[in-house]
Design a protein around this motif. Structure first.
Motif, PDB file in Angstrom:
ATOM      1  N   SER A 168       1.118  -1.401  -0.058  1.00  0.00           N
ATOM      2  CA  SER A 168       0.023  -0.171  -0.036  1.00  0.00           C
ATOM      3  C   SER A 168       0.853   1.229   0.043  1.00  0.00           C
ATOM      4  O   SER A 168       0.809   2.099   0.987  1.00  0.00           O
ATOM      5  CB  SER A 168      -1.082   0.024   1.199  1.00  0.00           C
ATOM      6  N   ALA A 169       1.779   1.250  -0.986  1.00  0.00           N
ATOM      7  CA  ALA A 169       2.637   2.490  -1.184  1.00  0.00           C
ATOM      8  C   ALA A 169       3.560   2.829   0.207  1.00  0.00           C
ATOM      9  O   ALA A 169       3.992   1.916   0.895  1.00  0.00           O
ATOM     10  CB  ALA A 169       2.093   3.712  -1.724  1.00  0.00           C
ATOM     11  N   CYS A 170       3.379   4.064   0.688  1.00  0.00           N
ATOM     12  CA  CYS A 170       4.013   4.566   1.570  1.00  0.00           C
ATOM     13  C   CYS A 170       3.587   4.000   3.089  1.00  0.00           C
ATOM     14  O   CYS A 170       4.102   4.379   4.026  1.00  0.00           O
ATOM     15  CB  CYS A 170       4.550   5.876   1.754  1.00  0.00           C
ATOM     16  N   ALA A 171       2.416   3.278   2.972  1.00  0.00           N
ATOM     17  CA  ALA A 171       1.627   2.980   4.064  1.00  0.00           C
ATOM     18  C   ALA A 171       1.951   1.286   4.507  1.00  0.00           C
ATOM     19  O   ALA A 171       1.527   0.790   5.483  1.00  0.00           O
ATOM     20  CB  ALA A 171       0.060   3.117   4.118  1.00  0.00           C
ATOM     21  N   SER A 172       2.767   0.759   3.509  1.00  0.00           N
ATOM     22  CA  SER A 172       2.887  -0.636   3.486  1.00  0.00           C
ATOM     23  C   SER A 172       3.641  -1.122   4.909  1.00  0.00           C
ATOM     24  O   SER A 172       3.076  -2.002   5.268  1.00  0.00           O
ATOM     25  CB  SER A 172       3.842  -0.885   2.177  1.00  0.00           C
ATOM     26  N   GLY A 389      15.067  21.161  17.495  1.00  0.00           N
ATOM     27  CA  GLY A 389      16.328  21.532  18.229  1.00  0.00           C
ATOM     28  C   GLY A 389      16.939  20.421  18.807  1.00  0.00           C
ATOM     29  O   GLY A 389      18.056  19.947  18.514  1.00  0.00           O
ATOM     30  N   GLU A 390      16.228  19.853  20.004  1.00  0.00           N
ATOM     31  CA  GLU A 390      16.879  18.564  20.550  1.00  0.00           C
ATOM     32  C   GLU A 390      15.745  17.752  21.029  1.00  0.00           C
ATOM     33  O   GLU A 390      14.790  18.223  21.116  1.00  0.00           O
ATOM     34  CB  GLU A 390      17.947  19.056  21.757  1.00  0.00           C
ATOM     35  N   ALA A 391      16.019  16.551  21.384  1.00  0.00           N
ATOM     36  CA  ALA A 391      15.074  15.713  21.940  1.00  0.00           C
ATOM     37  C   ALA A 391      14.358  16.090  23.130  1.00  0.00           C
ATOM     38  O   ALA A 391      14.960  17.006  23.938  1.00  0.00           O
ATOM     39  CB  ALA A 391      15.644  14.238  22.152  1.00  0.00           C
ATOM     40  N   ARG A 392      13.374  15.393  23.048  1.00  0.00           N
ATOM     41  CA  ARG A 392      12.220  16.018  24.247  1.00  0.00           C
ATOM     42  C   ARG A 392      11.854  14.743  25.225  1.00  0.00           C
ATOM     43  O   ARG A 392      11.604  13.857  24.895  1.00  0.00           O
ATOM     44  CB  ARG A 392      11.172  16.651  23.729  1.00  0.00           C
ATOM     45  N   VAL A 393      12.133  15.029  26.520  1.00  0.00           N
ATOM     46  CA  VAL A 393      11.751  14.088  27.595  1.00  0.00           C
ATOM     47  C   VAL A 393      10.105  14.016  27.612  1.00  0.00           C
ATOM     48  O   VAL A 393       9.557  15.031  27.596  1.00  0.00           O
ATOM     49  CB  VAL A 393      12.471  14.342  28.970  1.00  0.00           C
ATOM     50  N   LEU A 394       9.509  12.628  27.570  1.00  0.00           N
ATOM     51  CA  LEU A 394       8.474  12.351  27.645  1.00  0.00           C
ATOM     52  C   LEU A 394       7.936  12.292  29.034  1.00  0.00           C
ATOM     53  O   LEU A 394       8.537  12.037  30.045  1.00  0.00           O
ATOM     54  CB  LEU A 394       7.763  11.317  26.638  1.00  0.00           C
ATOM     55  N   PRO A 395       6.682  12.407  29.272  1.00  0.00           N
ATOM     56  CA  PRO A 395       6.011  12.511  30.727  1.00  0.00           C
ATOM     57  C   PRO A 395       6.062  11.040  31.501  1.00  0.00           C
ATOM     58  O   PRO A 395       6.328   9.852  30.498  1.00  0.00           O
ATOM     59  CB  PRO A 395       4.462  12.896  30.503  1.00  0.00           C
ATOM     60  N   GLU A 396       6.094  11.053  32.739  1.00  0.00           N
ATOM     61  CA  GLU A 396       6.233   9.815  33.505  1.00  0.00           C
ATOM     62  C   GLU A 396       4.770   9.349  33.501  1.00  0.00           C
ATOM     63  O   GLU A 396       3.645   9.845  32.898  1.00  0.00           O
ATOM     64  CB  GLU A 396       6.610  10.074  34.856  1.00  0.00           C
ATOM     65  N   GLY A 397       4.705   8.020  34.095  1.00  0.00           N
ATOM     66  CA  GLY A 397       3.297   7.439  34.152  1.00  0.00           C
ATOM     67  C   GLY A 397       3.017   6.785  32.637  1.00  0.00           C
ATOM     68  O   GLY A 397       3.911   6.485  31.948  1.00  0.00           O
ATOM     69  N   THR A 398       1.687   6.236  32.576  1.00  0.00           N
ATOM     70  CA  THR A 398       1.503   5.493  31.597  1.00  0.00           C
ATOM     71  C   THR A 398       0.977   6.550  30.328  1.00  0.00           C
ATOM     72  O   THR A 398       0.053   7.133  30.324  1.00  0.00           O
ATOM     73  CB  THR A 398       0.271   4.666  31.810  1.00  0.00           C
ATOM     74  N   ILE A 399       1.798   6.216  29.228  1.00  0.00           N
ATOM     75  CA  ILE A 399       1.661   7.279  28.018  1.00  0.00           C
ATOM     76  C   ILE A 399       1.565   6.375  26.892  1.00  0.00           C
ATOM     77  O   ILE A 399       1.933   5.133  26.780  1.00  0.00           O
ATOM     78  CB  ILE A 399       2.755   8.262  27.747  1.00  0.00           C
ATOM     79  N   ALA A 400       0.825   7.111  25.728  1.00  0.00           N
ATOM     80  CA  ALA A 400       1.027   6.231  24.445  1.00  0.00           C
ATOM     81  C   ALA A 400       1.410   6.995  23.328  1.00  0.00           C
ATOM     82  O   ALA A 400       1.600   8.217  23.482  1.00  0.00           O
ATOM     83  CB  ALA A 400      -0.740   6.077  24.196  1.00  0.00           C
ATOM     84  N   ALA A 401       1.761   6.494  22.264  1.00  0.00           N
ATOM     85  CA  ALA A 401       2.370   7.278  21.193  1.00  0.00           C
ATOM     86  C   ALA A 401       1.851   6.455  19.877  1.00  0.00           C
ATOM     87  O   ALA A 401       1.431   5.445  19.859  1.00  0.00           O
ATOM     88  CB  ALA A 401       3.705   7.005  20.922  1.00  0.00           C
ATOM     89  N   LEU A 402       1.533   7.412  18.901  1.00  0.00           N
ATOM     90  CA  LEU A 402       1.347   6.999  17.431  1.00  0.00           C
ATOM     91  C   LEU A 402       2.257   6.991  16.375  1.00  0.00           C
ATOM     92  O   LEU A 402       3.240   7.738  16.498  1.00  0.00           O
ATOM     93  CB  LEU A 402       0.025   7.852  16.997  1.00  0.00           C
ATOM     94  N   ASN A 403       2.100   6.145  15.466  1.00  0.00           N
ATOM     95  CA  ASN A 403       3.105   6.009  14.342  1.00  0.00           C
ATOM     96  C   ASN A 403       1.940   6.338  13.238  1.00  0.00           C
ATOM     97  O   ASN A 403       1.222   5.541  12.871  1.00  0.00           O
ATOM     98  CB  ASN A 403       3.864   4.913  14.155  1.00  0.00           C
ATOM     99  N   ASP A 404       2.299   7.496  12.345  1.00  0.00           N
ATOM    100  CA  ASP A 404       1.385   7.728  11.132  1.00  0.00           C
ATOM    101  C   ASP A 404       2.048   7.380  10.049  1.00  0.00           C
ATOM    102  O   ASP A 404       2.929   7.761   9.836  1.00  0.00           O
ATOM    103  CB  ASP A 404       1.042   9.150  11.135  1.00  0.00           C
ATOM    104  N   SER A 405       1.202   6.702   9.050  1.00  0.00           N
ATOM    105  CA  SER A 405       1.826   6.320   7.724  1.00  0.00           C
ATOM    106  C   SER A 405       0.820   6.352   6.447  1.00  0.00           C
ATOM    107  O   SER A 405      -0.302   5.847   6.584  1.00  0.00           O
ATOM    108  CB  SER A 405       2.516   4.902   7.817  1.00  0.00           C
ATOM    109  N   PHE A 406       1.159   7.256   5.402  1.00  0.00           N
ATOM    110  CA  PHE A 406       0.165   7.318   4.420  1.00  0.00           C
ATOM    111  C   PHE A 406       0.664   7.058   3.061  1.00  0.00           C
ATOM    112  O   PHE A 406       2.029   7.459   2.728  1.00  0.00           O
ATOM    113  CB  PHE A 406      -0.523   8.910   4.625  1.00  0.00           C
ATOM    114  N   GLY A 407       0.051   6.788   2.008  1.00  0.00           N
ATOM    115  CA  GLY A 407       0.636   6.412   0.777  1.00  0.00           C
ATOM    116  C   GLY A 407       0.056   6.809  -0.549  1.00  0.00           C
ATOM    117  O   GLY A 407      -1.398   7.069  -0.315  1.00  0.00           O
ATOM    118  N   PHE A 408       0.660   6.749  -1.473  1.00  0.00           N
ATOM    119  CA  PHE A 408      -0.162   6.969  -2.942  1.00  0.00           C
ATOM    120  C   PHE A 408      -1.129   6.097  -2.956  1.00  0.00           C
ATOM    121  O   PHE A 408      -1.058   4.938  -2.614  1.00  0.00           O
ATOM    122  CB  PHE A 408       0.680   6.700  -3.886  1.00  0.00           C
ATOM    123  N   GLY A 409      -2.369   6.522  -3.316  1.00  0.00           N
ATOM    124  CA  GLY A 409      -3.500   5.821  -3.715  1.00  0.00           C
ATOM    125  C   GLY A 409      -4.483   5.938  -2.676  1.00  0.00           C
ATOM    126  O   GLY A 409      -5.558   5.601  -2.540  1.00  0.00           O
ATOM    127  N   GLY A 410      -4.031   6.997  -1.416  1.00  0.00           N
ATOM    128  CA  GLY A 410      -4.893   7.447  -0.454  1.00  0.00           C
ATOM    129  C   GLY A 410      -5.187   6.490   0.772  1.00  0.00           C
ATOM    130  O   GLY A 410      -5.894   6.571   1.428  1.00  0.00           O
TER     131      GLY A 410
END
Length: 420
Positions: A168-172, A389-410
């Motif tokens: 799926s293009a760049c979302a593969s 500028g530089e890396a950022r420290v993330l908060p303590e406790g339970t946290i989540a993160a997203l990884n977004d990927s989109f590709g040609f073809g929509g």
């Protein structure tokens, strides 16, 4: 917990990228804000409009034995290197069956590529034209197949639960990891090796992307060419490499005492149905993927502390993504540290979701968001907390993160992970 709703965790990571030959050196480069982009020195690049790329830091020939390497397309070589690292990092010492910790019938592999064995195809066509039929390699077909990386990784680890190749293009790469999560969640497998790979640094793809006006032509400043969210951004920089993770049911990981990097919460998938190459400008398709992610998991927007954005450095795409985040999360976006790691690795196409998943998981594990480099003049429409500028420290406790990927073809794929 029933077999259709099993908890999935990440127990191994591996990579080979323009920043390093493994995940540790790649992570070090990301946190340091180091660019992996350089000028192309090959003779074939002289007359191209684009003469820069993010080339692999460690050539696969230095790692894979020559007899095996000559039977593998470059994309499969990258995948195999990253998968071997991830497999060992997860604590497995041999292929399934030989390692008593995993049965072959409970192991899967999902390795994606957006383009597949393009260098093999084009190089062997040159051989055919210049040297004749008899000189074409008998390994050509299994090398150029898009499923070649997945098949070779499956053979390496002994996967019998299923070997798959989403294209799926760049979302593969992201779609591969999302598919792997579902394989475990629904009970098809206990462990899946998943990720993405790409090897398209070749004159034809570069010429084609260049003529589409999709790539940066900032040949005089390679390291500064990939500049997501900058007002002067003029397109992506092509990269190569692979990123692979080992996903596992939480129960199976606990039973064998495996180290866990993060929980894999799931995926959100949608399609723009707008244009073959251009993103839907309001971000509505991306927003739909984000809502699907929330609907299919217990993720709360307030938990999201970090986003590894797709952000390729194209004028329309970078902004559409942020518009989508605002549509779904509103003011919560102000508390999400946004990193665009393609500013350093370049755009690995079908491999992007793989390496960026590795980066996302490590960001949670180390509670550190990589910087976005080359942002000298932030686009006012980039209405988000871009880490600069530089890396950022993330908060303590339970946290989540997203990884977004989109590709040609929509194609739109969003993955979510959470600390454990």
């Amino acid at each position: 917990m029933n077999a259709t709703n099993r908890t999935v965790v990440v127990t191994g990571i591996g990579a080979t990228t323009p920043l390093g030959g493994d995940s540790a050196s790649t992570w070090e480069g990301l946190i340091a804000g180091r660019s992996g982009v350089s000028a192309l020195k090959q003779d074939w690049a002289v007359d191209l409009p684009v003469r820069i790329a993010a080339q692999i830091a460690v050539e696969p020939g230095e790692i894979i034995a020559r007899p095996q390497a000559r039977k593998l397309d470059r994309s499969a070589q990258f995948a195999l290197i990253a998968a071997r690292e991830a497999w060992a990092d997860a604590g497995f010492t041999a292929k399934a069956g030989e390692d008593a910790a995993i049965e072959p019938e409970r192991l899967g592999a999902v390795i994606a590529s957006g383009i597949g064995g393009v260098t093999t195809l084009l190089d062997q066509y040159d051989v055919l034209k210049e040297k004749g039929v008899r000189r074409v390699s008998p390994h050509t077909v299994p090398m150029l197949m898009p499923n070649s990386p997945a098949a070779n990784v499956g053979l390496e680890v002994g996967a019998r639960a299923g070997v798959h190749t989403p294209v799926s293009a760049c979302a593969s790469g992201a779609e591969a990891i999302g598919y792997a999560i579902e394989m475990i969640r629904t009970g098809r497998a206990d462990v899946v090796v998943a990720g993405g790979t790409e090897a398209a640094v070749h004159p034809l793809p570069i010429a084609a992307f260049g003529n589409m006006m999709a790539m940066s032509k900032n040949n005089d400043d390679p390291e500064g060419a990939s500049r997501p969210y900058d007002q002067a951004r003029d397109g992506f920089v092509l990269g190569e490499g692979a990123g692979v993770v080992v996903l596992e049911s939480a129960e199976h990981a606990a039973k064998r005492g495996a180290r866990v990097y993060a929980e894999a919460l799931g995926q959100g998938i949608s399609a723009d149905a707008h244009h073959i190459t251009q993103p839907e400008p309001s971000g509505s398709g991306i927003a739909h993927a984000l809502r699907n992610l929330l609907a299919g998991s217990d993720l709360k927007p307030s938990e999201i502390a970090h986003i590894n954005a797709h952000a390729t450095s194209t004028p329309q795409g970078d902004v559409a993504e942020i518009k989508a985040l605002r549509k779904v999360f509103g003011e919560d976006v102000d508390h999400m540290a946004l990193s665009a790691t393609k500013s350093m690795t370049g755009h690995l196409l079908g491999g992007a979701g793989g390496i960026e998943t590795v980066a996302t998981v490590l960001a949670l594990h180390h509670r550190l968001a990589p910087p976005t480099i080359n942002v000298e003049n932030l686009d006012p429409e980039a209405d988000a907390d871009v880490v600069r500028g530089e890396a950022r420290v993330l908060p303590e406790g339970t946290i989540a993160a997203l990884n977004d990927s989109f590709g040609f073809g929509g194609h739109n794929v969003v993955l979510a992970f959470r600390t454990v």
